[in-house]
Structures are given as C-alpha cells and as structure tokens.
Write a protein that holds these residues in place. Sequence first.
Motif, PDB file in Angstrom:
ATOM      1  N   MET A  47       0.832  -1.206   0.000  1.00 36.18           N
ATOM      2  CA  MET A  47       0.000   0.000   0.000  1.00 36.18           C
ATOM      3  C   MET A  47       0.869   1.260   0.000  1.00 36.18           C
ATOM      4  SD  MET A  47      -3.025   1.158  -0.123  1.00 36.18           S
ATOM      5  CE  MET A  47      -4.065   2.525   0.334  1.00 36.18           C
ATOM      6  N   ARG A  48       1.914   1.282   0.808  1.00 37.07           N
ATOM      7  CA  ARG A  48       2.812   2.446   0.861  1.00 37.07           C
ATOM      8  C   ARG A  48       3.442   2.728  -0.499  1.00 37.07           C
ATOM      9  NH1 ARG A  48       4.723   0.696   5.810  1.00 37.07           N
ATOM     10  NH2 ARG A  48       6.465  -0.327   4.787  1.00 37.07           N
ATOM     11  N   VAL A  49       3.937   1.674  -1.133  1.00 35.12           N
ATOM     12  CA  VAL A  49       4.579   1.839  -2.441  1.00 35.12           C
ATOM     13  C   VAL A  49       3.556   2.323  -3.466  1.00 35.12           C
ATOM     14  CG1 VAL A  49       5.698   0.609  -4.344  1.00 35.12           C
ATOM     15  CG2 VAL A  49       6.412   0.173  -1.988  1.00 35.12           C
ATOM     16  N   ALA A  50       2.389   1.703  -3.488  1.00 36.47           N
ATOM     17  CA  ALA A  50       1.351   2.104  -4.448  1.00 36.47           C
ATOM     18  C   ALA A  50       0.929   3.551  -4.224  1.00 36.47           C
ATOM     19  CB  ALA A  50       0.144   1.172  -4.338  1.00 36.47           C
ATOM     20  N   GLY A  58      -7.735   5.534  -3.329  1.00 37.90           N
ATOM     21  CA  GLY A  58      -8.595   4.570  -4.029  1.00 37.90           C
ATOM     22  C   GLY A  58      -7.848   3.793  -5.086  1.00 37.90           C
ATOM     23  N   GLU A  59      -7.049   4.502  -5.853  1.00 35.88           N
ATOM     24  CA  GLU A  59      -6.267   3.839  -6.895  1.00 35.88           C
ATOM     25  C   GLU A  59      -5.206   2.927  -6.276  1.00 35.88           C
ATOM     26  OE1 GLU A  59      -3.819   4.983 -10.956  1.00 35.88           O
ATOM     27  OE2 GLU A  59      -5.014   6.522  -9.952  1.00 35.88           O
ATOM     28  N   ASP A  62      -6.811  -0.265  -5.283  1.00 37.48           N
ATOM     29  CA  ASP A  62      -7.018  -1.120  -6.457  1.00 37.48           C
ATOM     30  C   ASP A  62      -5.738  -1.848  -6.832  1.00 37.48           C
ATOM     31  OD1 ASP A  62      -9.662  -0.289  -6.597  1.00 37.48           O
ATOM     32  OD2 ASP A  62      -9.302   1.146  -8.230  1.00 37.48           O
ATOM     33  N   ILE A  63      -4.608  -1.145  -6.743  1.00 36.09           N
ATOM     34  CA  ILE A  63      -3.316  -1.748  -7.060  1.00 36.09           C
ATOM     35  C   ILE A  63      -2.994  -2.857  -6.063  1.00 36.09           C
ATOM     36  CG2 ILE A  63      -0.820  -1.318  -7.104  1.00 36.09           C
ATOM     37  CD1 ILE A  63      -1.567   1.502  -8.264  1.00 36.09           C
ATOM     38  N   VAL A  64      -3.230  -2.595  -4.787  1.00 34.92           N
ATOM     39  CA  VAL A  64      -2.984  -3.612  -3.751  1.00 34.92           C
ATOM     40  C   VAL A  64      -3.816  -4.855  -4.036  1.00 34.92           C
ATOM     41  CG1 VAL A  64      -3.296  -4.156  -1.302  1.00 34.92           C
ATOM     42  CG2 VAL A  64      -2.279  -1.975  -1.971  1.00 34.92           C
TER      43      VAL A  64
END
Length: 84
Positions: A47-50, A58-59, A62-64
């Motif tokens: 989540m931190r990286v995304a 929100g995006e 979605d990536i996670v």
Amino acid sequence: MKNDPPNLSSDPAALRLLFDEQLVHLLLAGSQDAMAEIFERYYRMVMRVALHIVHDTGEAQDIVQAVFTEFYQKAALFDPGKVV
C-alpha cells in the motif's frame, strides 16, 4: 527440513512463526489462512509503495488488490531463491 510446513491448524499465532516459503507451501495445499498471513505481512508495504506512486488512496487500494490477486493466482511460481 526448514521448508516443509508443519501440520498446522488455522492458528494465526502459529502461522506468524512460519517463513514465507512455508506459507506458500500451505497456500498451495489450499490454506486460505496462509494467504491471510501473507496479506497481513505485506499489505502495508504494498500500500505504501502504491500510494507513493499514484498519490490516490482509491487507486492505491485497487493496485494492492491486483497485486495480491496476481500473487494468489501465481503462487506456484514463487521462487524463494530470488531476492526482491
């Protein structure tokens, strides 16, 4: 042997003591609890990286979801010898 997962129930405390390789073996054997432990270990980092990349919660969520879905689908390709 270190990589052989012990015979575990769905005890979250016991799963926390396992190496990632052992969790993947359990996941491949059908353990949803192993996937939950992997998620717990890596959710915050992913989540931190995304969030750092997209700057939108929100995006990033979605990536996670996409990352963990792909990991689940391709768990059999996991190579513990590769360094990330």
